[in-house]
Design a protein around this motif. Structure first.
Motif, PDB file in Angstrom:
ATOM      1  N   ASP A   1      -3.497  -4.134  -2.756  1.00 22.07           N
ATOM      2  CA  ASP A   1      -4.213  -3.683  -1.566  1.00 22.07           C
ATOM      3  C   ASP A   1      -4.439  -4.809  -0.566  1.00 22.07           C
ATOM      4  O   ASP A   1      -4.596  -4.554   0.624  1.00 22.07           O
ATOM      5  CB  ASP A   1      -5.550  -3.055  -1.951  1.00 22.07           C
ATOM      6  CG  ASP A   1      -5.380  -1.719  -2.649  1.00 22.07           C
ATOM      7  OD1 ASP A   1      -4.430  -0.986  -2.319  1.00 22.07           O
ATOM      8  OD2 ASP A   1      -6.203  -1.409  -3.528  1.00 22.07           O
TER       9      ASP A   1
ATOM     10  N   ARG B   1       4.344   3.062  -3.292  1.00 24.21           N
ATOM     11  CA  ARG B   1       3.066   3.772  -3.303  1.00 24.21           C
ATOM     12  C   ARG B   1       3.280   5.107  -3.999  1.00 24.21           C
ATOM     13  O   ARG B   1       4.410   5.598  -4.112  1.00 24.21           O
ATOM     14  CB  ARG B   1       2.524   3.957  -1.892  1.00 24.21           C
ATOM     15  CG  ARG B   1       3.390   4.773  -1.003  1.00 24.21           C
ATOM     16  CD  ARG B   1       2.859   4.799   0.414  1.00 24.21           C
ATOM     17  NE  ARG B   1       3.741   5.595   1.266  1.00 24.21           N
ATOM     18  CZ  ARG B   1       3.534   5.839   2.514  1.00 24.21           C
ATOM     19  NH1 ARG B   1       2.460   5.349   3.098  1.00 24.21           N
ATOM     20  NH2 ARG B   1       4.371   6.576   3.206  1.00 24.21           N
TER      21      ARG B   1
ATOM     22  N   GLU C   1      -2.712  -1.499   1.889  1.00 24.38           N
ATOM     23  CA  GLU C   1      -3.585  -0.536   1.216  1.00 24.38           C
ATOM     24  C   GLU C   1      -2.757   0.541   0.515  1.00 24.38           C
ATOM     25  O   GLU C   1      -1.845   1.136   1.110  1.00 24.38           O
ATOM     26  CB  GLU C   1      -4.522   0.125   2.233  1.00 24.38           C
ATOM     27  CG  GLU C   1      -5.541   1.048   1.609  1.00 24.38           C
ATOM     28  CD  GLU C   1      -6.623   0.329   0.828  1.00 24.38           C
ATOM     29  OE1 GLU C   1      -7.142   0.940  -0.126  1.00 24.38           O
ATOM     30  OE2 GLU C   1      -6.936  -0.832   1.141  1.00 24.38           O
ATOM     31  N   GLY C   2      -3.055   0.749  -0.779  1.00 18.59           N
ATOM     32  CA  GLY C   2      -2.396   1.798  -1.552  1.00 18.59           C
ATOM     33  C   GLY C   2      -1.051   1.414  -2.149  1.00 18.59           C
ATOM     34  O   GLY C   2      -0.422   2.224  -2.813  1.00 18.59           O
ATOM     35  N   TYR C   3      -0.615   0.186  -1.930  1.00 21.64           N
ATOM     36  CA  TYR C   3       0.689  -0.241  -2.443  1.00 21.64           C
ATOM     37  C   TYR C   3       0.545  -0.892  -3.810  1.00 21.64           C
ATOM     38  O   TYR C   3      -0.494  -1.443  -4.156  1.00 21.64           O
ATOM     39  CB  TYR C   3       1.337  -1.254  -1.493  1.00 21.64           C
ATOM     40  CG  TYR C   3       2.053  -0.637  -0.317  1.00 21.64           C
ATOM     41  CD1 TYR C   3       1.559   0.491   0.342  1.00 21.64           C
ATOM     42  CD2 TYR C   3       3.216  -1.198   0.160  1.00 21.64           C
ATOM     43  CE1 TYR C   3       2.215   1.043   1.421  1.00 21.64           C
ATOM     44  CE2 TYR C   3       3.877  -0.655   1.255  1.00 21.64           C
ATOM     45  CZ  TYR C   3       3.368   0.468   1.871  1.00 21.64           C
ATOM     46  OH  TYR C   3       4.023   1.003   2.945  1.00 21.64           O
ATOM     47  N   ARG C   4       1.615  -0.834  -4.568  1.00 29.80           N
ATOM     48  CA  ARG C   4       1.742  -1.512  -5.855  1.00 29.80           C
ATOM     49  C   ARG C   4       3.017  -2.338  -5.807  1.00 29.80           C
ATOM     50  O   ARG C   4       3.901  -2.077  -4.989  1.00 29.80           O
ATOM     51  CB  ARG C   4       1.795  -0.510  -7.004  1.00 29.80           C
ATOM     52  CG  ARG C   4       0.492   0.233  -7.200  1.00 29.80           C
ATOM     53  CD  ARG C   4       0.581   1.300  -8.283  1.00 29.80           C
ATOM     54  NE  ARG C   4      -0.691   1.953  -8.432  1.00 29.80           N
ATOM     55  CZ  ARG C   4      -1.651   1.564  -9.272  1.00 29.80           C
ATOM     56  NH1 ARG C   4      -1.452   0.534 -10.066  1.00 29.80           N
ATOM     57  NH2 ARG C   4      -2.783   2.220  -9.344  1.00 29.80           N
ATOM     58  N   ARG C   5       3.106  -3.316  -6.722  1.00 31.62           N
ATOM     59  CA  ARG C   5       4.273  -4.196  -6.722  1.00 31.62           C
ATOM     60  C   ARG C   5       4.858  -4.332  -8.112  1.00 31.62           C
ATOM     61  O   ARG C   5       4.153  -4.470  -9.103  1.00 31.62           O
ATOM     62  CB  ARG C   5       3.892  -5.589  -6.215  1.00 31.62           C
ATOM     63  CG  ARG C   5       5.053  -6.578  -6.299  1.00 31.62           C
ATOM     64  CD  ARG C   5       4.718  -7.944  -5.754  1.00 31.62           C
ATOM     65  NE  ARG C   5       3.512  -8.467  -6.365  1.00 31.62           N
ATOM     66  CZ  ARG C   5       2.627  -9.216  -5.738  1.00 31.62           C
ATOM     67  NH1 ARG C   5       2.782  -9.526  -4.475  1.00 31.62           N
ATOM     68  NH2 ARG C   5       1.575  -9.660  -6.369  1.00 31.62           N
TER      69      ARG C   5
ATOM     70  N   ARG D   1      -1.870  -3.046  -8.325  1.00 32.52           N
ATOM     71  CA  ARG D   1      -2.114  -2.725  -6.918  1.00 32.52           C
ATOM     72  C   ARG D   1      -2.066  -4.017  -6.115  1.00 32.52           C
ATOM     73  O   ARG D   1      -2.439  -5.074  -6.614  1.00 32.52           O
ATOM     74  CB  ARG D   1      -3.482  -2.062  -6.752  1.00 32.52           C
ATOM     75  CG  ARG D   1      -3.563  -0.688  -7.408  1.00 32.52           C
ATOM     76  CD  ARG D   1      -4.939  -0.080  -7.203  1.00 32.52           C
ATOM     77  NE  ARG D   1      -5.183   0.130  -5.775  1.00 32.52           N
ATOM     78  CZ  ARG D   1      -5.106   1.317  -5.176  1.00 32.52           C
ATOM     79  NH1 ARG D   1      -4.810   2.388  -5.877  1.00 32.52           N
ATOM     80  NH2 ARG D   1      -5.332   1.435  -3.889  1.00 32.52           N
TER      81      ARG D   1
ATOM     82  N   TYR E   1       7.987  -2.920  -3.565  1.00 24.01           N
ATOM     83  CA  TYR E   1       6.680  -2.418  -3.143  1.00 24.01           C
ATOM     84  C   TYR E   1       6.775  -0.900  -3.039  1.00 24.01           C
ATOM     85  O   TYR E   1       7.710  -0.360  -2.450  1.00 24.01           O
ATOM     86  CB  TYR E   1       6.278  -3.026  -1.803  1.00 24.01           C
ATOM     87  CG  TYR E   1       5.966  -4.493  -1.933  1.00 24.01           C
ATOM     88  CD1 TYR E   1       4.684  -4.916  -2.243  1.00 24.01           C
ATOM     89  CD2 TYR E   1       6.958  -5.443  -1.795  1.00 24.01           C
ATOM     90  CE1 TYR E   1       4.398  -6.261  -2.398  1.00 24.01           C
ATOM     91  CE2 TYR E   1       6.692  -6.792  -1.949  1.00 24.01           C
ATOM     92  CZ  TYR E   1       5.407  -7.194  -2.248  1.00 24.01           C
ATOM     93  OH  TYR E   1       5.123  -8.524  -2.413  1.00 24.01           O
TER      94      TYR E   1
ATOM     95  N   LEU F   1       1.490   3.633 -12.753  1.00 23.37           N
ATOM     96  CA  LEU F   1       0.170   3.011 -12.863  1.00 23.37           C
ATOM     97  C   LEU F   1       0.185   1.732 -13.692  1.00 23.37           C
ATOM     98  O   LEU F   1      -0.819   1.026 -13.755  1.00 23.37           O
ATOM     99  CB  LEU F   1      -0.842   4.010 -13.441  1.00 23.37           C
ATOM    100  CG  LEU F   1      -1.064   5.260 -12.591  1.00 23.37           C
ATOM    101  CD1 LEU F   1      -2.048   6.196 -13.280  1.00 23.37           C
ATOM    102  CD2 LEU F   1      -1.535   4.896 -11.192  1.00 23.37           C
TER     103      LEU F   1
END
Length: 106
Positions: A65, A85, A69-73, A63, A83, A59
């Motif tokens: 999005d 999720r 959608e729903g991905y983080r980097r 994000r 990348y 976390l």
């Protein structure tokens, strides 16, 4: 099979997608050709350590999005973007791409 590392205080679990696994191979092969095996290995193991850091604190990464959608980097050493999720209690590493490849991936 998910990867786990036991020498971290916060043990997170991650899994590589088929694409991320192929990306790791591609990145390592490129590194060997352009920088030699030792440098390529160092980059490879740096990425593996970064995957664990992501799994431990997913976390803490932004994000994205607007890309997926729903991905983080997570940006690794200003060159590669990882990348991922979050799926339940596991981080799924989806792909590893350089800035030059972003438009193609989208």
């Amino acid at each position: 099979m998910p990867h786990q590392r036991k020498n971290y205080a916060a043990i997170g679990t991650y899994r590589l997608s088929e694409q991320a696994d192929a990306d790791l191979v591609r990145i390592h092969q490129w590194g060997v050709r352009h920088h030699g095996e030792a440098q390529a290995d160092a980059w490879f193991f740096g990425l593996i350590d970064q995957f664990q850091a992501i799994a431990d604190y997913p976390l803490s990464y932004p994000r994205v999005d607007e890309l997926r959608e729903g991905y983080r980097r997570c940006v690794f050493n200003k060159r590669d973007s990882i990348y991922f999720r979050i799926v339940g209690a596991t981080v799924e590493i989806m792909t590893i791409i350089g800035k030059q490849d972003l438009a193609e991936w989208l």
